[in-house]
Design a protein around this motif. Sequence first.
Motif: not given
Length: 201
Positions: A123-124, A185-191
């Motif tokens: 997704s990312i 961690i997911i939020a940081i990678v997505a950002q």
Amino acid sequence: MSAPAASPQRPTAMAVWLIIAGVVGWWAAFSLTLERLHLLEDPNATASCDFNPLIQCGKNLVSAQGSVLGFPNPIIGLAAWMAPLFVGVAILAGARFARWFWWVFTLGTAGAFAFVVWLIVQSIFVIGTLCPWCMVTWVVTIPTFYVVLLHVLRTGIVPVPAGVRRGAAATMGWMPLLAVGSYAIIAIVAQLRLDVIGSLV
């Protein structure tokens, strides 16, 4: 037949979480299934969870990653999320499962966790979107795997040294922090990859 694994007490908190996760995960799968059927009826339609080019469900649903087994992934969720719901209710009702059952259940949650991690990466980094209902699935799948894994380790269902059992028991108390850390961690990678904040401004 394998004898039931011993447990110092009924894992009520885990049972309650499994029920919550099962209901939330099933509802997310159901909502995504409805959206996919809507898009099948009208390929030019816009899914109700499409908020902008980054936050949307449509692109994920029609992608190859959205039908890994040849049919929409949410259909897998409709069936799979009944398992933790059943286990949670059964535990609260006083059921004690055999060791082999916990092994199978743990493998199932591990498979779900691995599948979700793969979907997050796709997704990312490949599709370039964040699907709202998919993220709901991520939110409940990740801690469900952690909880079940820690349970089978702390109770000795999976034979491990005493130190590992004590560590798993201690870590269970930090589950909320562990889950939040995973989400962060997911939020940081997505950002970093998609500039989510910038898309919302």
